[in-house]
Design a protein around this motif. Structure first.
Motif, mmCIF file in Angstrom:
data_model
loop_
_atom_site.group_PDB
_atom_site.id
_atom_site.type_symbol
_atom_site.label_atom_id
_atom_site.label_comp_id
_atom_site.label_asym_id
_atom_site.label_seq_id
_atom_site.Cartn_x
_atom_site.Cartn_y
_atom_site.Cartn_z
ATOM 1 N N GLN A 1 0.821 -1.193 0.000
ATOM 2 C CA GLN A 1 0.000 0.000 0.000
ATOM 3 C C GLN A 1 0.864 1.256 0.000
ATOM 4 O O GLN A 1 2.044 1.205 0.291
ATOM 5 C CB GLN A 1 -0.910 0.020 1.231
ATOM 6 C CG GLN A 1 -2.039 -0.971 1.185
ATOM 7 C CD GLN A 1 -3.033 -0.758 2.295
ATOM 8 O OE1 GLN A 1 -2.714 -0.156 3.314
ATOM 9 N NE2 GLN A 1 -4.245 -1.255 2.120
ATOM 10 N N TYR A 95 -10.474 13.393 2.719
ATOM 11 C CA TYR A 95 -9.526 12.285 2.647
ATOM 12 C C TYR A 95 -9.029 12.118 1.211
ATOM 13 O O TYR A 95 -9.822 12.214 0.271
ATOM 14 C CB TYR A 95 -10.191 10.972 3.054
ATOM 15 C CG TYR A 95 -10.717 10.932 4.461
ATOM 16 C CD1 TYR A 95 -12.009 11.356 4.755
ATOM 17 C CD2 TYR A 95 -9.930 10.439 5.504
ATOM 18 C CE1 TYR A 95 -12.512 11.315 6.050
ATOM 19 C CE2 TYR A 95 -10.418 10.383 6.797
ATOM 20 C CZ TYR A 95 -11.701 10.828 7.075
ATOM 21 O OH TYR A 95 -12.185 10.768 8.351
ATOM 22 N N ALA A 97 -7.162 9.319 -1.408
ATOM 23 C CA ALA A 97 -7.114 7.867 -1.520
ATOM 24 C C ALA A 97 -6.480 7.469 -2.845
ATOM 25 O O ALA A 97 -6.581 8.205 -3.830
ATOM 26 C CB ALA A 97 -8.515 7.274 -1.403
ATOM 27 N N LYS A 110 -15.820 4.563 -3.766
ATOM 28 C CA LYS A 110 -14.805 4.471 -2.722
ATOM 29 C C LYS A 110 -14.262 3.052 -2.572
ATOM 30 O O LYS A 110 -13.136 2.872 -2.094
ATOM 31 C CB LYS A 110 -15.369 4.944 -1.384
ATOM 32 C CG LYS A 110 -16.522 4.110 -0.847
ATOM 33 C CD LYS A 110 -17.059 4.690 0.448
ATOM 34 C CE LYS A 110 -18.229 3.865 0.971
ATOM 35 N NZ LYS A 110 -18.815 4.449 2.194
ATOM 36 N N TYR A 113 -10.738 2.048 -3.990
ATOM 37 C CA TYR A 113 -9.540 2.624 -3.391
ATOM 38 C C TYR A 113 -9.109 1.787 -2.197
ATOM 39 O O TYR A 113 -9.943 1.403 -1.364
ATOM 40 C CB TYR A 113 -9.818 4.061 -2.952
ATOM 41 C CG TYR A 113 -10.126 4.985 -4.110
ATOM 42 C CD1 TYR A 113 -11.400 5.027 -4.671
ATOM 43 C CD2 TYR A 113 -9.143 5.809 -4.649
ATOM 44 C CE1 TYR A 113 -11.681 5.856 -5.745
ATOM 45 C CE2 TYR A 113 -9.422 6.658 -5.714
ATOM 46 C CZ TYR A 113 -10.691 6.670 -6.255
ATOM 47 O OH TYR A 113 -10.965 7.499 -7.314
ATOM 48 N N SER A 115 -5.972 2.579 -0.335
ATOM 49 C CA SER A 115 -5.081 3.326 0.555
ATOM 50 C C SER A 115 -5.720 4.666 0.848
ATOM 51 O O SER A 115 -6.125 5.373 -0.087
ATOM 52 C CB SER A 115 -3.709 3.532 -0.087
ATOM 53 O OG SER A 115 -3.066 2.302 -0.328
ATOM 54 N N TRP A 116 -5.759 5.021 2.133
ATOM 55 C CA TRP A 116 -6.438 6.238 2.568
ATOM 56 C C TRP A 116 -5.549 7.015 3.531
ATOM 57 O O TRP A 116 -4.823 6.433 4.336
ATOM 58 C CB TRP A 116 -7.752 5.894 3.275
ATOM 59 C CG TRP A 116 -8.775 5.296 2.376
ATOM 60 C CD1 TRP A 116 -8.848 3.985 1.954
ATOM 61 C CD2 TRP A 116 -9.877 5.967 1.766
ATOM 62 N NE1 TRP A 116 -9.927 3.824 1.126
ATOM 63 C CE2 TRP A 116 -10.579 5.013 0.992
ATOM 64 C CE3 TRP A 116 -10.355 7.277 1.802
ATOM 65 C CZ2 TRP A 116 -11.730 5.341 0.250
ATOM 66 C CZ3 TRP A 116 -11.498 7.609 1.074
ATOM 67 C CH2 TRP A 116 -12.156 6.645 0.312
#
Length: 126
Positions: A1, A95, A97, A110, A113, A115-116
């Motif tokens: 990630q 956020y 992502a 969402k 995705y 990785s945040w």
């Protein structure tokens, strides 16, 4: 990630501008589409904007179209969200992502995705 860190949030008045930044590290994120989402109190993560891996294509929620601009600088491993003409309804935690596949075009979903970042608060007063 990939690790993502947002910055640039704050408290502003209606009509003001802010620029959010999202710095990436870890996995080479140049090949991944990137997105911005926001979450207001008591609500789900809502899509704001996305940009494809090369920066040649962007996608916006209707509520921000014409006011927000997403961009990326792959040399600096950074994605930006320029927010103009801010409104109280833009108040949320924002956020960034990274999409979970390479060469994506920037989805509004969402679940695409993986990785945040930790989020940055944007508050717009009336």
């Amino acid at each position: 990630q990939v690790q993502l860190v947002e910055s640039g949030g704050g408290l502003v008045q209606t009509g003001a501008s802010l620029r959010l930044s999202c710095a990436a590290s870890g996995r080479d994120f140049r090949w991944n589409a990137m997105g911005w989402f926001r979450q207001a109190p008591g609500k789900e993560h809502d899509f704001v904007a996305a940009i494809n891996w090369s920066g040649s294509s962007t996608n916006y929620a209707d509520s921000v179209k014409g006011r927000f601009t997403i961009s990326r600088d792959n040399a600096k491993n950074t994605v930006y969200l320029q927010m103009n003409s801010l409104k109280p309804e833009d108040t949320a935690v924002y956020y960034c992502a990274a999409e979970n596949t390479r060469w994506g075009r920037g989805s509004s979903n969402k679940n695409e995705y993986d990785s945040w970042g930790q989020g940055t608060q944007v508050t717009v007063s009336s």
